[in-house]
Design a protein around this motif. Structure first.
Motif, PDB file in Angstrom:
ATOM      1  N   ALA A   1      -6.523  44.969  21.526  1.00  0.00           N
ATOM      2  CA  ALA A   1      -6.912  43.572  21.678  1.00  0.00           C
ATOM      3  C   ALA A   1      -5.913  42.852  22.581  1.00  0.00           C
ATOM      4  O   ALA A   1      -4.713  43.172  22.601  1.00  0.00           O
ATOM      5  N   GLY A   2      -6.421  41.888  23.350  1.00  0.00           N
ATOM      6  CA  GLY A   2      -5.547  41.153  24.266  1.00  0.00           C
ATOM      7  C   GLY A   2      -4.499  40.336  23.529  1.00  0.00           C
ATOM      8  O   GLY A   2      -4.707  39.886  22.397  1.00  0.00           O
ATOM      9  N   ARG A   3      -3.360  40.169  24.183  1.00  0.00           N
ATOM     10  CA  ARG A   3      -2.271  39.350  23.647  1.00  0.00           C
ATOM     11  C   ARG A   3      -2.245  38.046  24.434  1.00  0.00           C
ATOM     12  O   ARG A   3      -1.931  38.037  25.629  1.00  0.00           O
ATOM     13  N   TYR A   4      -2.559  36.956  23.779  1.00  0.00           N
ATOM     14  CA  TYR A   4      -2.658  35.672  24.451  1.00  0.00           C
ATOM     15  C   TYR A   4      -1.742  34.662  23.769  1.00  0.00           C
ATOM     16  O   TYR A   4      -1.361  34.824  22.610  1.00  0.00           O
ATOM     17  N   ALA A   5      -1.408  33.630  24.527  1.00  0.00           N
ATOM     18  CA  ALA A   5      -0.531  32.594  23.983  1.00  0.00           C
ATOM     19  C   ALA A   5      -0.901  31.257  24.616  1.00  0.00           C
ATOM     20  O   ALA A   5      -1.634  31.190  25.605  1.00  0.00           O
TER      21      ALA A   5
END
Length: 472
Positions: free
Chosen positions: A451-455
């Motif tokens: 899963a993508g790592r977003y902030a």
């Protein structure tokens, strides 16, 4: 006493009369024999249809008691997924004449290997008990076969529903655990009994009612839909007397209508992507292949061993040892009654893209379909399966399992010997041709991506002031 057939002596002929080395059975150039399992047994059927198999083994004063019902998740109607497994749990919550916890008296008697399981095609219950406790376990098994429903309450159903749903949550939260939902939905068409997994859906489990419990029990848990195996410190005369005493008065259930085989005719390859909280890519490809009753299923097990079992297998050598782009390779046949599944899974190293696995699968499989295994590869695969099968029959409970599966799936308790003869008589051409028949068909592949790592930024624009003014 019936005995598994002795392996037949193979006559070695001069190589000048052999058209091709690929056509020579492997055994003819190695030991010439499948391992003789020497698994003796006798069998009888009660008037109510209960089939009983007895294997006498006096090495220890214990008896394995294993009962297999011809019902699994494939029998679940639409909207009732997960029910076969839920019912298995209810079978451990007491019967009409012993409304207590199943395992307690068996533990007090010194029983071991106590458990049950549900799969697509069957549900089984088993335990190994000291010989003096045989009457105890036969009484208990017969009481829940013939006298269960009066002890099943709404509270018990609600409790076991919660247990199964928690089991499902724990399983689904494991890395890569949800891939099989998508894999089997892509492989089997709507309406096929294998399209949904045995664990079922939360919604269907919530909908299970006491009426469903009663209907399931009456339909599938009659003695004529079961196989009982007694293996160990017992003879057939004693077994007949005891089984008749405890099970003989249980009425038969209805005859069960069922498919014999149903292998989907998948013509096109399909490929999907899912995201999960995982550290690296998993590429999982599967084919619907021959039923476990078909010799082709055994030949495909040899193909699977050559392709991806052990450190000398083709995909392991290339992806893990040589290129060092993967951490795990798994290739195996999942044997079922209606259709088996040829399952190929590659877990890549972190940072590697799914295309790496897909390209390797395409190329290695294509070469295998063209050339088949080498004789050396086939010898290793045969030795591996022989050793695994023999080691898997060391305990009386293992023997009971083999005899029950043989009867349940093949109407032959001795089938494990036939299986080994199929394995040991296989030629490289046999394995290649079986692979062409089945792995040349359409497959379904699921790639599980991290899963993508977003902030977000620490602070955004002040929106309370409304729309920004337009420039003048």
């Amino acid at each position: 006493m019936r005995r598994l057939p002795m392996s037949r002596l193979l006559v070695l002929v001069s190589l000048m009369f052999i058209a091709s080395a690929a056509a020579v059975p492997l055994g003819a150039q190695s030991s010439g024999l499948a391992p003789d399992l020497n698994l003796t047994f006798e069998e009888f059927t009660l008037d109510n249809g209960l089939h009983v198999i007895v294997h006498e083994d006096r090495k220890a004063p214990v008896v394995a008691v294993s009962i297999w019902y011809r019902v699994g998740s494939k029998n679940e109607p639409e909207g009732k997924t997960g029910f076969a497994h839920l019912f298995e749990h209810l079978m451990y919550n007491g019967s009409e004449h012993y409304d207590g916890e199943w395992f307690l008296p068996l533990q007090q008697a010194g029983a071991t290997d106590m458990n049950g399981s549900t799969w697509f095609d069957r549900t089984n219950y088993y335990q190994t008990v000291p010989t003096p406790a045989l009457d105890l376990v036969l009484w208990m098994e017969s009481d829940r076969m013939g006298h269960l429903l009066g002890a099943v309450t709404q509270d018990k159903l609600d409790n076991q529903r919660s247990v199964v749903q928690n089991e499902k949550r724990q399983r689904d939260n494991q890395p890569y655990a949800r891939v099989n939902y998508r894999l089997y939905e892509g492989l089997f068409p709507p309406g096929h009994p294998y399209r949904h997994l045995t664990i079922g859906s939360m919604e269907d489990l919530d909908a299970a009612s006491l009426e469903d419990v009663h209907a399931w029990f009456r339909q599938y848990y009659g003695p004529n839909n079961a196989v009982l195996v007694l293996a160990g410190d017992i003879d057939v005369e004693t077994a007949r007397e005891k089984v008749t005493k405890y099970f003989g008065d249980i009425p038969a259930g209805p005859d069960i209508d069922a498919f014999d085989t149903w292998v989907p005719d998948k013509r096109e390859n399909t490929h999907e992507v899912m995201h999960d909280e995982v550290p690296a890519v998993l590429a999982n490809r599967a084919w619907a292949v021959a039923s476990r009753r078909d010799r082709d299923a055994a030949l495909l097990e040899l193909a699977a061993a050559v392709l991806g079992q052990g450190r000398t297998s083709r995909l392991y050598l290339e992806l893990i040892y040589e290129r060092q782009v993967a951490s795990d390779v798994s290739v195996h046949v999942v044997p079922f009654e209606l259709a088996s599944v040829f399952d190929l899974a590659i877990t890549l190293n972190p940072g590697e893209r799914a295309e790496v696995a897909t390209e390797a699968m395409d190329r290695v499989i294509a070469k295998f379909l063209e050339e088949g295994p080498t004789r050396e590869e086939l010898e290793r695969a045969v030795a591996r399966i022989n050793a695994t099968t023999v080691r898997g029959l060391e305990l009386v409970n293992d023997k009971a399992t083999a005899l029950a599966e043989g009867k349940l799936y093949h109407d032959d308790p001795a089938f494990v010997q036939t299986y080994l003869e199929w394995i040991n008589s296989a030629t490289p051409a046999d394995v290649r041709d079986a692979a062409r028949r089945w792995l040349g068909r359409g497959w379904h592949q699921v790639d599980v991506l991290p899963a993508g790592r977003y902030a977000t930024t620490g602070q955004g624009v002040d929106r309370a002031a409304g729309l920004p003014p337009l420039p003048t």
